[in-house]
Design a protein around this motif. Sequence first.
Motif, PDB file in Angstrom:
ATOM      1  N   LYS A 326       0.822  -1.201   0.000  1.00 30.06           N
ATOM      2  CA  LYS A 326       0.000   0.000   0.000  1.00 30.06           C
ATOM      3  C   LYS A 326       0.862   1.260   0.000  1.00 30.06           C
ATOM      4  N   TYR A 327       0.721   2.060  -1.037  1.00 33.14           N
ATOM      5  CA  TYR A 327       1.401   3.360  -1.141  1.00 33.14           C
ATOM      6  C   TYR A 327       2.915   3.219  -0.901  1.00 33.14           C
ATOM      7  N   SER A 328       3.485   2.154  -1.450  1.00 29.81           N
ATOM      8  CA  SER A 328       4.907   1.874  -1.262  1.00 29.81           C
ATOM      9  C   SER A 328       5.629   1.941  -2.600  1.00 29.81           C
ATOM     10  N   GLU A 329       6.698   2.717  -2.659  1.00 27.34           N
ATOM     11  CA  GLU A 329       7.511   2.846  -3.864  1.00 27.34           C
ATOM     12  C   GLU A 329       8.795   2.042  -3.664  1.00 27.34           C
ATOM     13  N   THR A 330       8.850   0.868  -4.273  1.00 34.10           N
ATOM     14  CA  THR A 330       9.927  -0.086  -4.012  1.00 34.10           C
ATOM     15  C   THR A 330      11.285   0.428  -4.456  1.00 34.10           C
ATOM     16  N   LYS A 331      11.371   0.922  -5.653  1.00 32.55           N
ATOM     17  CA  LYS A 331      12.673   1.332  -6.195  1.00 32.55           C
ATOM     18  C   LYS A 331      13.308   2.430  -5.344  1.00 32.55           C
ATOM     19  N   LEU A 332      12.498   3.393  -4.907  1.00 32.13           N
ATOM     20  CA  LEU A 332      13.010   4.499  -4.103  1.00 32.13           C
ATOM     21  C   LEU A 332      13.051   4.168  -2.616  1.00 32.13           C
ATOM     22  N   GLY A 333      12.361   3.099  -2.215  1.00 29.82           N
ATOM     23  CA  GLY A 333      12.352   2.715  -0.807  1.00 29.82           C
ATOM     24  C   GLY A 333      11.538   3.655   0.054  1.00 29.82           C
ATOM     25  N   ILE A 334      10.329   4.013  -0.396  1.00 28.09           N
ATOM     26  CA  ILE A 334       9.470   4.935   0.339  1.00 28.09           C
ATOM     27  C   ILE A 334       8.146   4.263   0.661  1.00 28.09           C
ATOM     28  N   MET A 335       7.747   4.314   1.916  1.00 30.06           N
ATOM     29  CA  MET A 335       6.429   3.848   2.353  1.00 30.06           C
ATOM     30  C   MET A 335       5.763   5.036   3.024  1.00 30.06           C
ATOM     31  N   ALA A 336       4.892   5.726   2.296  1.00 29.07           N
ATOM     32  CA  ALA A 336       4.291   6.959   2.812  1.00 29.07           C
ATOM     33  C   ALA A 336       2.935   7.171   2.164  1.00 29.07           C
ATOM     34  N   LEU A 337       1.999   7.755   2.904  1.00 31.66           N
ATOM     35  CA  LEU A 337       0.644   7.933   2.399  1.00 31.66           C
ATOM     36  C   LEU A 337       0.565   8.925   1.252  1.00 31.66           C
ATOM     37  N   ASN A 338       1.551   9.815   1.149  1.00 32.58           N
ATOM     38  CA  ASN A 338       1.523  10.803   0.066  1.00 32.58           C
ATOM     39  C   ASN A 338       2.307  10.355  -1.159  1.00 32.58           C
ATOM     40  N   THR A 339       2.723   9.080  -1.203  1.00 30.74           N
ATOM     41  CA  THR A 339       3.501   8.618  -2.349  1.00 30.74           C
ATOM     42  C   THR A 339       2.664   8.591  -3.619  1.00 30.74           C
ATOM     43  N   TYR A 340       1.453   8.090  -3.520  1.00 27.89           N
ATOM     44  CA  TYR A 340       0.565   8.011  -4.685  1.00 27.89           C
ATOM     45  C   TYR A 340      -0.750   8.697  -4.352  1.00 27.89           C
ATOM     46  N   LYS A 341      -1.183   9.594  -5.208  1.00 26.52           N
ATOM     47  CA  LYS A 341      -2.422  10.342  -5.009  1.00 26.52           C
ATOM     48  C   LYS A 341      -3.510   9.766  -5.922  1.00 26.52           C
ATOM     49  N   TYR A 342      -3.916   8.542  -5.626  1.00 26.30           N
ATOM     50  CA  TYR A 342      -4.949   7.897  -6.446  1.00 26.30           C
ATOM     51  C   TYR A 342      -6.264   8.661  -6.403  1.00 26.30           C
ATOM     52  N   ASP A 343      -6.622   9.151  -5.203  1.00 23.17           N
ATOM     53  CA  ASP A 343      -7.899   9.852  -5.070  1.00 23.17           C
ATOM     54  C   ASP A 343      -7.922  11.128  -5.898  1.00 23.17           C
ATOM     55  N   GLU A 344      -6.797  11.859  -5.915  1.00 24.90           N
ATOM     56  CA  GLU A 344      -6.736  13.096  -6.698  1.00 24.90           C
ATOM     57  C   GLU A 344      -6.696  12.798  -8.190  1.00 24.90           C
ATOM     58  N   LEU A 345      -5.997  11.729  -8.565  1.00 21.74           N
ATOM     59  CA  LEU A 345      -5.923  11.380  -9.983  1.00 21.74           C
ATOM     60  C   LEU A 345      -7.308  11.081 -10.545  1.00 21.74           C
ATOM     61  N   PHE A 346      -8.097  10.291  -9.840  1.00 24.36           N
ATOM     62  CA  PHE A 346      -9.401   9.864 -10.351  1.00 24.36           C
ATOM     63  C   PHE A 346     -10.563  10.700  -9.826  1.00 24.36           C
ATOM     64  N   ASP A 347     -10.263  11.642  -8.915  1.00 26.98           N
ATOM     65  CA  ASP A 347     -11.297  12.478  -8.313  1.00 26.98           C
ATOM     66  C   ASP A 347     -12.372  11.613  -7.654  1.00 26.98           C
ATOM     67  N   VAL A 348     -11.910  10.694  -6.794  1.00 26.05           N
ATOM     68  CA  VAL A 348     -12.824   9.828  -6.041  1.00 26.05           C
ATOM     69  C   VAL A 348     -12.394   9.812  -4.584  1.00 26.05           C
ATOM     70  N   ASP A 349     -13.316   9.472  -3.709  1.00 27.62           N
ATOM     71  CA  ASP A 349     -13.035   9.379  -2.279  1.00 27.62           C
ATOM     72  C   ASP A 349     -12.638   7.936  -1.953  1.00 27.62           C
ATOM     73  N   LEU A 350     -11.431   7.741  -1.453  1.00 28.09           N
ATOM     74  CA  LEU A 350     -10.937   6.415  -1.107  1.00 28.09           C
ATOM     75  C   LEU A 350     -10.684   6.251   0.386  1.00 28.09           C
ATOM     76  N   ASP A 351     -11.079   7.216   1.179  1.00 27.37           N
ATOM     77  CA  ASP A 351     -10.773   7.184   2.610  1.00 27.37           C
ATOM     78  C   ASP A 351     -11.500   6.040   3.321  1.00 27.37           C
ATOM     79  N   MET A 352     -10.753   5.290   4.102  1.00 24.52           N
ATOM     80  CA  MET A 352     -11.302   4.261   4.988  1.00 24.52           C
ATOM     81  C   MET A 352     -10.463   4.285   6.258  1.00 24.52           C
ATOM     82  N   THR A 353     -11.079   4.007   7.366  1.00 26.20           N
ATOM     83  CA  THR A 353     -10.321   3.900   8.608  1.00 26.20           C
ATOM     84  C   THR A 353      -9.541   2.576   8.592  1.00 26.20           C
ATOM     85  N   LYS A 354      -8.594   2.468   9.487  1.00 23.99           N
ATOM     86  CA  LYS A 354      -7.829   1.227   9.592  1.00 23.99           C
ATOM     87  C   LYS A 354      -8.756   0.060   9.931  1.00 23.99           C
TER      88      LYS A 354
END
Length: 446
Positions: A326-354
């Motif tokens: 989830k939201y992990s960039e393997t090549k760069l070694g980054i695990m962060a919620l702001n790595t991929y902005k899927y919601d902004e790209l598709f203009d959809v709400d993807l929020d869910m609690t843990k």
Amino acid sequence: MSFSISNEDIANFRADYNSRRDSRVLERTVTKNGVRNASFDWHSIADDTPHFSIDLKTGDVADQKQSGRCWMFAALNTMRHEMQQKFNLPDNFELSQAYQFFWDKFEKANYFYENVIRTANKPTDSRKVSWLMAAPQSDGGQWDMLCALISKYGVMPKAAMPESFNSSNSRGINDVLNNKLRHDAVILRGMINNDHASEDELNATRQKMLNEVYRMLAYTFGEPVQHFDFEYRTKKDNEYHRDANITPQEFFKKYVGWNLDDYVSIIQAPTADKKYHQTYTIDMLGNVVGGRQIKHLNLPMDEFKQLAIDQLKAGESVWFGSDVVKYSETKLGIMALNTYKYDELFDVDLDMTKAEMLDYGQSMMDHAMVLTGVDIVDGKPTKWKVENSWGNKVGHKGYFVMSDEWMDQYCFQVVINKKYLSDKLLKEQAQEPIVLKPWDPMGTLA
């Protein structure tokens, strides 16, 4: 009430799509570059630099190759970290993962037979039997399962039992072994339900089946040695050392020296069915029959993270389980919620609690790694250093940066030495665990 998509509906969807000024630009971007690349936010690189206020010394990063042994690699890595410091071992020293792999698959076969016999009175379409037959065994596991293996079989250096083609590429043996285990399940269930076999007859058949499994695994991974010579040169002064004719059990006692009972599983599962400060186990989950029980203490996130910080501050790395993709960039070694902005790209709400992600199957633990550092700013963690087991060609020579917010959402388990638990937590950890169903998210294997 039912809903069928009409031509009028589709016309409305087309009209909405074509009314957006950026639709064609985004269509060209995503079709050419893919969803992940089109949604990548380069700011995450600057936000997650690999610098930490607490940073443990560790060796070279290991590589699990094409296998699902992350839980095994991560656990053995926590042990070798201490060994490297204590005995001045070289950076490339590793404990044998192939040795544990052999015995894990052997014990899992027996554990499967045990569950087949236990559920023989249930129909094949019952949920328990269906769950059992879906994956008779796999590469995955949990901390307590490795402790069960080590308690019985010990450990050895990688040089004593190196990787084979099949330990590094396990799909082939998994396919054949699962085929055999399902075949054996037909026989065992038939003996019980049709032939009304005695316990002695079942045990004799089971012994024959296990003998065949042992032969399959020995052909696949090589037969584990019972004695070996441990030879190494120290990292700093190049001194030669040799410990001859030692057993895996003797090696663990002498060179690792851990009391495995001191290390316990802490989970972070905020679902309504799991109270905090309560212990849990999972039905039908394990590998060694009669071995260590899977047991988790569920804690709120602030307590969960503080235990990990306390252990890191004391110089001990931390085994942990997470949903790594989830939201992990393997090549760069980054695990962060702001790595991929899927919601902004598709203009959809993807929020869910843990909790919602766990309840609805959006997230669960699928990968184990090791915490080897943390950055503390104004008394609070901001990011964590992670040792992965995917070799040194990803991330920062195999190490990843995990943001604290990512940990909040996608980290589910840490293994902590009891000495870092308060008296209150020790009493809670000693509770008799509540038994969860086999398919509970906290029973997934890393």
